[in-house]
Design an enzyme around this catalytic site. Structure first.
Site, PDB file in Angstrom:
ATOM      1  N   GLU A 152      -1.153  -8.343   7.978  1.00 55.58           N
ATOM      2  CA  GLU A 152       0.278  -8.661   7.918  1.00 55.58           C
ATOM      3  C   GLU A 152       0.583 -10.156   8.014  1.00 55.58           C
ATOM      4  O   GLU A 152       1.509 -10.646   7.374  1.00 55.58           O
ATOM      5  CB  GLU A 152       1.040  -7.912   9.018  1.00 55.58           C
ATOM      6  N   GLU A 198      -2.545   1.319  11.118  1.00 53.42           N
ATOM      7  CA  GLU A 198      -1.645   1.800  12.182  1.00 53.42           C
ATOM      8  C   GLU A 198      -1.511   3.324  12.148  1.00 53.42           C
ATOM      9  O   GLU A 198      -1.390   3.958  13.189  1.00 53.42           O
ATOM     10  CB  GLU A 198      -0.280   1.111  12.054  1.00 53.42           C
TER      11      GLU A 198
HETATM   12  N1  3HC Z   1       2.263  -2.201  -1.385  1.00 52.44           N
HETATM   13  C1  3HC Z   1       2.561  -2.050  -2.682  1.00 52.44           C
HETATM   14  N2  3HC Z   1       1.689  -2.277  -3.672  1.00 52.44           N
HETATM   15  C2  3HC Z   1       0.449  -2.663  -3.336  1.00 52.44           C
HETATM   16  C3  3HC Z   1       0.067  -2.844  -2.005  1.00 52.44           C
HETATM   17  C4  3HC Z   1       1.028  -2.588  -0.986  1.00 52.44           C
HETATM   18  N3  3HC Z   1       0.743  -2.718   0.299  1.00 52.44           N
HETATM   19  N4  3HC Z   1      -1.223  -3.247  -1.981  1.00 52.44           N
HETATM   20  C5  3HC Z   1      -1.632  -3.292  -3.253  1.00 52.44           C
HETATM   21  N5  3HC Z   1      -0.611  -2.953  -4.074  1.00 52.44           N
HETATM   22  C6  3HC Z   1      -0.659  -2.850  -5.542  1.00 52.44           C
HETATM   23  C7  3HC Z   1      -0.850  -4.196  -6.197  1.00 52.44           C
HETATM   24  O1  3HC Z   1       0.381  -4.855  -6.366  1.00 52.44           O
HETATM   25  C8  3HC Z   1      -1.477  -3.796  -7.512  1.00 52.44           C
HETATM   26  O2  3HC Z   1      -0.443  -3.334  -8.334  1.00 52.44           O
HETATM   27  P1  3HC Z   1      -0.513  -3.496  -9.925  1.00 52.44           P
HETATM   28  O3  3HC Z   1      -1.766  -2.831 -10.354  1.00 52.44           O
HETATM   29  O4  3HC Z   1       0.725  -2.835 -10.372  1.00 52.44           O
HETATM   30  O5  3HC Z   1      -0.519  -4.963 -10.150  1.00 52.44           O
HETATM   31  C9  3HC Z   1      -2.341  -2.606  -7.150  1.00 52.44           C
HETATM   32  O6  3HC Z   1      -1.823  -2.131  -5.897  1.00 52.44           O
HETATM   33  C10 3HC Z   1      -3.806  -2.930  -6.964  1.00 52.44           C
HETATM   34  O7  3HC Z   1      -3.921  -4.006  -6.043  1.00 52.44           O
HETATM   35  P2  3HC Z   1      -5.051  -5.127  -6.196  1.00 52.44           P
HETATM   36  O8  3HC Z   1      -5.025  -5.671  -7.580  1.00 52.44           O
HETATM   37  O9  3HC Z   1      -4.875  -6.074  -5.064  1.00 52.44           O
HETATM   38  O10 3HC Z   1      -6.369  -4.224  -6.035  1.00 52.44           O
HETATM   39  P3  3HC Z   1      -7.729  -4.565  -5.312  1.00 52.44           P
HETATM   40  O11 3HC Z   1      -8.557  -3.387  -5.525  1.00 52.44           O
HETATM   41  O12 3HC Z   1      -8.195  -5.919  -5.720  1.00 52.44           O
HETATM   42  O13 3HC Z   1      -7.361  -4.685  -3.752  1.00 52.44           O
HETATM   43  C11 3HC Z   1      -6.371  -4.046  -1.635  1.00 52.44           C
HETATM   44  C12 3HC Z   1      -6.908  -3.577  -3.020  1.00 52.44           C
HETATM   45  C13 3HC Z   1      -7.516  -4.618  -0.807  1.00 52.44           C
HETATM   46  C14 3HC Z   1      -5.778  -2.854  -0.958  1.00 52.44           C
HETATM   47  C15 3HC Z   1      -5.318  -5.151  -1.859  1.00 52.44           C
HETATM   48  O14 3HC Z   1      -4.387  -4.688  -2.791  1.00 52.44           O
HETATM   49  C16 3HC Z   1      -4.563  -5.572  -0.634  1.00 52.44           C
HETATM   50  O15 3HC Z   1      -5.049  -6.378   0.121  1.00 52.44           O
HETATM   51  N6  3HC Z   1      -3.319  -5.051  -0.468  1.00 52.44           N
HETATM   52  C17 3HC Z   1      -2.385  -5.499   0.499  1.00 52.44           C
HETATM   53  C18 3HC Z   1      -2.715  -5.063   1.885  1.00 52.44           C
HETATM   54  C19 3HC Z   1      -1.635  -5.521   2.838  1.00 52.44           C
HETATM   55  O16 3HC Z   1      -1.261  -6.665   2.902  1.00 52.44           O
HETATM   56  N7  3HC Z   1      -1.140  -4.571   3.646  1.00 52.44           N
HETATM   57  C20 3HC Z   1      -0.185  -4.858   4.653  1.00 52.44           C
HETATM   58  C21 3HC Z   1       1.164  -4.543   4.130  1.00 52.44           C
HETATM   59  S1  3HC Z   1       2.418  -4.954   5.311  1.00 52.44           S
HETATM   60  C22 3HC Z   1       2.407  -3.653   6.421  1.00 52.44           C
HETATM   61  O17 3HC Z   1       1.606  -2.783   6.307  1.00 52.44           O
HETATM   62  C23 3HC Z   1       3.462  -3.679   7.453  1.00 52.44           C
HETATM   63  C24 3HC Z   1       3.230  -2.668   8.540  1.00 52.44           C
HETATM   64  O18 3HC Z   1       2.622  -3.285   9.631  1.00 52.44           O
HETATM   65  C25 3HC Z   1       4.508  -2.033   8.997  1.00 52.44           C
END
Ligand code: 3HC
Ligand code: NAI
Length: 691
Positions: free
Chosen positions: A127, A107
């Site tokens: 999301e 976004e």
């Molecule tokens: N917020 C906070 N922490 C996050 C995060 C996020 N969005 N995404 C990842 N992290 C943290 C994980 O908890 C993890 O923390 P830790 O090491 O302390 O356990 C660390 O980052 C690494 O994450 P992964 O182990 O998952 O690392 P990978 O390299 O395997 O994957 C990734 C990376 C593809 C970015 C994966 O973490 C992911 O899919 N993240 C979530 C993405 C997501 O769902 N985003 C949408 C959020 S909601 C939103 O954006 C609302 C908006 O529309 C207003």
């Protein structure tokens, strides 16, 4: 750990490069949102700046909103405000998408006036997987950029697309290796020609037709409330002016964010990641190298485990006792792969490559070259000890020696070798090539680096690994045993198998305990009871009547129609009623709520004991086990999260009633459960303390 200044800006040759550095994934914390807004304002005010580039450090661009901030008091600016401050700049702003741009991260890029992506970058709106919808303009800007139907698809399935695919739909202008260089050049060109005006038009009628068709298709099979919200929000991009569409999106976002289902799904995400951290591991522990594997036993589990290695590109030797057993095992593996090819989920090329990584051998000597050996022979202590004893001389020094035992004492198995530090459990779930859960069982003498190796290997095998201590049944099966015992008791007291199963189906499990038992085979539990001297009068009577489940076409249900669809069977009712009479029990109708509580609360109680004994390090680990190994519905977050949501005092109260009514002391609430309930706390408070 977040740095002091997560957003910096450097002006060079007329371009302000705004850089986000908020490890590990550049989530949009309050500091990042504030930093973005300030950097945008500074760029606007600086006369030497002609154009702006937004990029980030590390492997990701921005992984979205900071999931850990949800549920805490909001800190301004909001993400929509931070994005508006970029979009409203008079100077062109180009996103240089260096890695994954997910959720709020995409976004941010959509709020820029143009986008360049690195070749390996992934772009997506995940999301929905958190029970949310894009809440920072994604539902309004993306349809205007790529069309409403493709936009809806991206947000409703939540799967990211590659940079190339993003370019094909017009989501990014360019794909370039030197992403910042290309973005700078594009930004300066736009400064010459005039910055593009953000699209504010409403969707075109022909676009709407395709959108409504896609929406109808999605709504038909969606039980996730987020999908309906995405549809409504994108529809607003047709029906309402931009600002009103933004307000509609925000309202959906806030409603979903505060829905308990989204809260549960966020917990699931974070708990799974927390489970990867091994408590008490000395700093700097390095996992050992794993380049070759061996699996001993080519039966139900061994074949599936060998497939896991091959799927991950690790060569594996499957070891059996005879040529005949070996062929049977290899044929089953080949058959599984052939089915995947037929279904279209695997290419012929990949199949050939994977089969090429699996070699079959007779005799334990073939384990000599392996860095990890997984034993999956019959569940017999004597046999396992014999095998681990032999492995001591056969396996190479430093090889991980793992057992796939379901129940046996891993410390006792370890004691049969002179290298117990290399021994641990790697407990896969059936079918091993499909199920995500891997319990990694840490013995008393397991070396830290052996444990770290198994956890890392688990992730390489595309599993969700969770550490368990040694106890009968480890985390998952130990809790399951409580549920199984109650399911049997419910039958004797008055319920029927279909009522018990229906209660868990209504809770969200795809299968109830009896349908599950019929699928797995009722002889498995019967053999365990024979060995341990336990009794389950109804289950025993069924097995003794030759009803072993689906494989004999009769179990708790009758499968004679097609071998797979079970229907209630009067003969089973007769058996149950006979057992009730023999036990002197007057049968009574039992309501769905009581059934659900009787099945789930004793499991939660056992979970509390498991936590108190240190078998599981965190309540979230227990949830992760149940979500990935036993089909616990994600929207309730797992047993321990669910317990917190219900309130522990209620569970304590009901368990006391169950214990009193049945005279079964094991139903008395565990001390930890009582302590937390009395302190007005939940299991989550323990995990927060531990973290
Ligand atoms: N917020 C906070 N922490 C996050 C995060 C996020 N969005 N995404 C990842 N992290 C943290 C994980 O908890 C993890 O923390 P830790 O090491 O302390 O356990 C660390 O980052 C690494 O994450 P992964 O182990 O998952 O690392 P990978 O390299 O395997 O994957 C990734 C990376 C593809 C970015 C994966 O973490 C992911 O899919 N993240 C979530 C993405 C997501 O769902 N985003 C949408 C959020 S909601 C939103 O954006 C609302 C908006 O529309 C207003
Ligand atoms: P299985 O009976 O299907 O296969 C066992 C295989 O081991 C047989 O093919 C047998 O020939 C082979 N074998 C026996 N002795 C051997 C030896 N000395 N060397 C090499 N091979 C030998 O059993 P299954 O179901 O695969 O179970 C194996 C282990 O996995 C058990 O410990 C079981 O408790 C555990 N497990 C089983 C699960 C299941 O759902 N079946 C789930 C999780 C764990």
């Amino acid at each position: 750990m977040a740095q002091e200044e997560p957003v910096t800006s450097v002006v060079e040759e007329g371009v302000a490069v705004i850089r986000i550095a908020n490890p590990p994934v550049n989530a949009l914390s309050a500091a990042v949102r504030g930093g973005l807004k300030r950097a945008a304002e500074a760029a606007e005010a600086d006369p030497s700046v002609r154009a702006v580039v937004v990029t980030a450090e590390g492997r990701t661009f921005i992984a979205g909103a900071d999931i850990t901030e949800f549920g805490k008091p909001p800190v301004p600016p909001t993400l929509p405000e931070a994005i508006a401050s970029l979009e409203s700049l008079a100077k062109p702003v180009v996103a240089a998408i260096n890695g994954a741009a997910l959720g709020g991260g995409l976004e941010v890029a959509l709020g820029c006036h143009a986008r360049v992506a690195a070749p390996g970058a992934k772009l997506g709106l995940p999301e929905v997987k958190l029970g949310l919808l894009p809440g920072a303009g994604g539902t309004q800007r993306l349809p205007r950029l790529v069309g409403a139907a493709p936009a809806l698809k991206l947000m409703a399935d939540g799967n990211p697309v590659s940079a190339e695919a993003a370019k094909a739909i017009g989501l990014v202008e360019e794909v370039a290796e030197d992403v910042v260089g290309a973005a700078r050049a594009l930004a300066l060109r736009l400064a010459e020609t005039g910055r593009p005006t953000p699209a504010r038009d409403r969707g075109a009628p022909e676009d709407r037709e395709a959108f409504e068709e896609a929406a109808a298709g999605l709504l038909k099979n969606a039980d996730n409330p987020s999908v309906a919200a995405c549809v409504e929000a994108v529809r607003a991009a047709f029906d309402l002016p931009f600002e009103e569409g933004m307000a509609a999106e925000r309202a959906h976002f806030l409603r979903l964010r505060d829905d308990p289902r989204s809260k549960a799904l966020r917990h699931v995400f974070l708990a799974e990641r927390a489970a990867a951290r091994i408590p008490g591991l000395p700093r700097g522990t390095q996992p050992r190298r794993v380049e070759r594997a061996a699996v001993i036993g080519g039966g139900t589990m061994g074949g599936g485990i060998a497939m896991c290695f091959a799927n991950a590109g690790i060569p594996v030797t499957l070891i059996e006792t005879s040529e005949e057993n070996l062929q049977r095992g290899l044929e089953r593996v080949a058959g599984n792969y052939a089915t995947s090819v037929k279904r279209g989920s695997l290419t012929e090329e990949a199949r050939a490559k994977r089969m090429g990584l699996i070699e079959g051998k007779v005799g334990l000597d073939a384990a000599a070259g392996a860095d990890v050996v997984v034993e999956a022979v019959f569940e017999e202590m004597g046999l396992k000890k014999e095998i681990f004893g032999k492995l001591e001389t056969v396996a190479k020094p430093g090889a991980i020696l793992a057992t796939n035992t379901s129940y046996l004492d891993v410390d006792e198995i370890a004691a049969s070798t002179s290298r117990p530090a290399d021994v641990l459990g790697m407990h896969f779930f059936s079918p091993a090539n499909v199920m995500k859960l891997l319990e990694v069982v840490r013995g008393k003498r397991t070396a830290p680096d052996a444990l770290a190796t198994a956890m890392e290997l688990g992730r390489k095998l595309a599993k969700v690994p969770v550490v368990s201590g040694v106890c009968y049944g480890f985390i998952g099966n130990r809790m399951l045993a409580r549920r199984t015992a109650q399911a049997e008791r419910l039958l004797i007291e008055g319920a029927l198998p279909e009522e018990v199963d229906a209660a868990l189906n209504a809770f969200g499990f795809r299968m109830g305990p009896f349908a599950m038992g019929d699928l797995a085979g009722l002889d498995i539990g019967w053999r365990i009871r024979q060995a341990t001297g336990k009794k389950a009068p109804v289950a025993d009577a069924l097995v003794e009547a030759g009803r072993l489940g689906q494989k004999t076409k009769r179990g708790y249900y009758d499968y004679s129609a097609d071998g797979r669809t079970g229907v209630p069977d009067p003969e089973v009712v007769a058996i149950i009623e006979r057992v009730s009479a023999e036990q002197g029990v007057t049968r009574r109708p039992i309501g769905r709520e009581e059934i659900t509580e009787r099945l789930l609360f004793p499991m939660i109680n056992e979970g509390a004991r498991i936590l108190e004994e240190g078998i599981a390090a965190r309540a979230g680990d227990i949830d992760t086990v149940w979500l990935n190994g036993y089909g616990w519905p994600a929207v309730t977050g797992g047993p321990m999260f669910h317990a917190d949501s219900l309130g522990l005092p209620r569970i304590v109260g009901r368990l006391r009633e169950f214990a009193r009514a049945s005279g079964d002391e094991s139903l008395e609430p565990a001390p930890l459960l009582v302590r937390l309930a009395e302190a007005g706390q939940g299991f989550a408070s323990l995990d927060e303390k531990a973290a």
